[in-house]
Scaffold this active site. Structure first.
Site, PDB file in Angstrom:
ATOM      1  N   HIS A 173       0.854  -1.191   0.000  1.00 54.39           N
ATOM      2  CA  HIS A 173       0.000   0.000   0.000  1.00 54.39           C
ATOM      3  C   HIS A 173       0.887   1.238   0.000  1.00 54.39           C
ATOM      4  O   HIS A 173       1.771   1.358   0.840  1.00 54.39           O
ATOM      5  CB  HIS A 173      -0.906   0.001   1.229  1.00 54.39           C
ATOM      6  CG  HIS A 173      -1.746   1.225   1.352  1.00 54.39           C
ATOM      7  ND1 HIS A 173      -2.709   1.538   0.432  1.00 54.39           N
ATOM      8  CD2 HIS A 173      -1.752   2.220   2.254  1.00 54.39           C
ATOM      9  CE1 HIS A 173      -3.288   2.669   0.784  1.00 54.39           C
ATOM     10  NE2 HIS A 173      -2.715   3.112   1.891  1.00 54.39           N
ATOM     11  N   HIS A 191      -2.451   9.703  -1.592  1.00 58.58           N
ATOM     12  CA  HIS A 191      -3.187   9.170  -0.447  1.00 58.58           C
ATOM     13  C   HIS A 191      -4.336  10.077  -0.040  1.00 58.58           C
ATOM     14  O   HIS A 191      -5.410   9.606   0.307  1.00 58.58           O
ATOM     15  CB  HIS A 191      -2.242   8.950   0.735  1.00 58.58           C
ATOM     16  CG  HIS A 191      -2.885   8.222   1.860  1.00 58.58           C
ATOM     17  ND1 HIS A 191      -3.330   6.918   1.742  1.00 58.58           N
ATOM     18  CD2 HIS A 191      -3.183   8.600   3.121  1.00 58.58           C
ATOM     19  CE1 HIS A 191      -3.862   6.536   2.888  1.00 58.58           C
ATOM     20  NE2 HIS A 191      -3.780   7.536   3.737  1.00 58.58           N
TER      21      HIS A 191
END
Length: 165
Positions: free
Chosen positions: A42, A84
């Site tokens: 991630h 993000h």
């Protein structure tokens, strides 16, 4: 027909190798079912490279990630890019770019008032002039070296690396 015995020998050799490997003790993992853990990169390998960059995803794959997972935000001109949060003052060099000083604005993010630069106010061409920087107190060795990638670029990297494995 001379190739058939060679092919059979190869097949038997592979079966024998698989049988021998199956007889070896298999590692056990401290997971719910004892299987090897699934590793998801991630943001890529964000402890080593600025997050959400092609270089970070590439390193995550090199380090053994089974999958890479980008977060996505849409630009002013409708292109999905890997970031993000919708704001990017802390993850790029935008604050050092005087031509974008007037783009800093206040918006509500997750119920909080945030004064920053937002992806939705920039075109892809403008974002491509910026460079990613490391966050969260991590080493800054690679600051300023990598671009903000598009989703298409991340997919292309994943396809290329998958074909090499």
């Amino acid at each position: 027909m001379a190739a058939a015995p060679a092919a059979m020998a190869l097949l038997i050799g592979l079966l024998a190798s698989n049988a021998q490997a199956a007889a070896l003790p298999q590692p056990t993992w401290n997971t719910l079912n004892g299987s090897a853990p699934l590793v998801i990169g991630h943001r890529g390998a964000s402890g080593y490279r600025p997050e959400h960059t092609l270089e970070s995803y590439d390193l995550a794959i090199t380090l053994g990630a089974n999958y890479i997972e980008p977060d996505l935000v849409m630009t002013k001109d409708g292109v999905l890019v890997a970031r993000h949060e919708p704001n990017f003052g802390a993850t790029t060099d935008v604050s050092q770019r005087p031509e974008f000083a007037g783009r800093k604005t206040t918006r509500t993010v997750d119920g909080q008032s945030v004064n920053d630069w937002f992806v939705q106010d920039f075109t892809l061409a403008e974002l491509k002039t910026l460079r990613a920087i490391q966050t969260r107190g991590r080493a800054t060795t690679y600051d300023g070296q990598f671009q903000v990638p598009t989703l298409d670029e991340v997919i292309a990297l994943a396809k290329t690396r998958s074909s090499q494995l």
